[in-house]
Design an enzyme around this catalytic site. Sequence first.
Site, PDB file in Angstrom:
ATOM      1  N   GLY A   1       0.774  -1.243   0.000  1.00 33.21           N
ATOM      2  CA  GLY A   1       0.000   0.000   0.000  1.00 33.21           C
ATOM      3  C   GLY A   1       0.804   1.291   0.000  1.00 33.21           C
TER       4      GLY A   1
ATOM      5  CD  GLU B   1       1.878   0.689   6.775  1.00 38.36           C
ATOM      6  OE1 GLU B   1       1.483   0.960   5.632  1.00 38.36           O
ATOM      7  OE2 GLU B   1       1.651  -0.410   7.306  1.00 38.36           O
ATOM      8  CG  ASP B   2      -1.106   1.914   3.189  1.00 40.94           C
ATOM      9  OD1 ASP B   2      -0.757   1.565   4.343  1.00 40.94           O
ATOM     10  OD2 ASP B   2      -1.754   1.163   2.443  1.00 40.94           O
TER      11      ASP B   2
ATOM     12  CG  ASP C   1      -7.614   0.725  10.477  1.00 42.53           C
ATOM     13  OD1 ASP C   1      -8.099   0.164  11.468  1.00 42.53           O
ATOM     14  OD2 ASP C   1      -8.301   1.075   9.503  1.00 42.53           O
TER      15      ASP C   1
ATOM     16  CE  LYS D   1      -9.469   4.125   8.078  1.00 42.44           C
ATOM     17  NZ  LYS D   1     -10.076   2.817   7.732  1.00 42.44           N
TER      18      LYS D   1
ATOM     19  CG  PHE E   1     -12.857   0.486   3.491  1.00 45.22           C
ATOM     20  CD1 PHE E   1     -11.912  -0.239   4.208  1.00 45.22           C
ATOM     21  CD2 PHE E   1     -12.904   0.334   2.119  1.00 45.22           C
ATOM     22  CE1 PHE E   1     -11.041  -1.106   3.567  1.00 45.22           C
ATOM     23  CE2 PHE E   1     -12.030  -0.532   1.461  1.00 45.22           C
ATOM     24  CZ  PHE E   1     -11.098  -1.248   2.195  1.00 45.22           C
TER      25      PHE E   1
ATOM     26  CG  ASP F   1      -5.776  -3.359  -0.957  1.00 45.03           C
ATOM     27  OD1 ASP F   1      -5.355  -2.826   0.098  1.00 45.03           O
ATOM     28  OD2 ASP F   1      -6.071  -4.568  -1.026  1.00 45.03           O
TER      29      ASP F   1
ATOM     30  NE  ARG G   1      -2.392  -3.021  -3.511  1.00 48.14           N
ATOM     31  CZ  ARG G   1      -2.490  -3.161  -2.194  1.00 48.14           C
ATOM     32  NH1 ARG G   1      -2.469  -2.106  -1.416  1.00 48.14           N
ATOM     33  NH2 ARG G   1      -2.613  -4.355  -1.658  1.00 48.14           N
TER      34      ARG G   1
END
Length: 181
Positions: free
Chosen positions: A49, A103-104, A107, A135, A156, A163, A169
């Site tokens: 990601g 990181e993308d 969470d 988040k 989401f 993805d 992506r």
Amino acid sequence: MKKEVEYKGLKFEPYITQEQINARVQELAAQISKDCDGKEPLFLCVLTGAFPFASDLFRAVDIDAEISFIRLQSYQGMSTTGVVKQVMGLGEEIKGRNVVIVEDIIDTGHTMHNLIATVKEKGAADIKIATLLFKPSALCRPVKPDYVGFEIPTKFIIGYGLDIDGKARNLQDIYVLKDDK
Ligand code: HPA
Ligand code: MG
């Protein structure tokens, strides 16, 4: 930018534009360049990601730096398993280095928590965390990113590396699931 995109029968609407992403990436890169000047940081891109973000961020940094890649997996479809599995290992190049984990999204924090432990174990001198998205209300582990692109609610999202079951992506903008509370 498309008004709406559809994957797996779900509809997504625009959330963060590529212009907003680009502008924020430049700001983060300027901050990292300032903080890591003279330290020759090793950027550690978390595949898959983070690769668009890492590519843009790394090229926007104007100090001596290197990049390496790690692959982990903790997400299937839209629900987290909390199980973090290392798929592709880290090399010895970590020892004594100033590492910037890229990181993308953070969470639940399970993936990042586990990765920080692994990078520490490999003897990194310093660890900084750069994440495009964060988040905070989904967090279940004590993870504090140093560089955050955008703080977002627990929705989401897809695009720019993120993805839904391997798809989406390649969207240049970030989209959010429609009618998601
Ligand atoms: N979208 C895609 N992948 C993710 C997300 C998300 O919102 N959160 C954690 N992994
Ligand atoms: Mg990821």
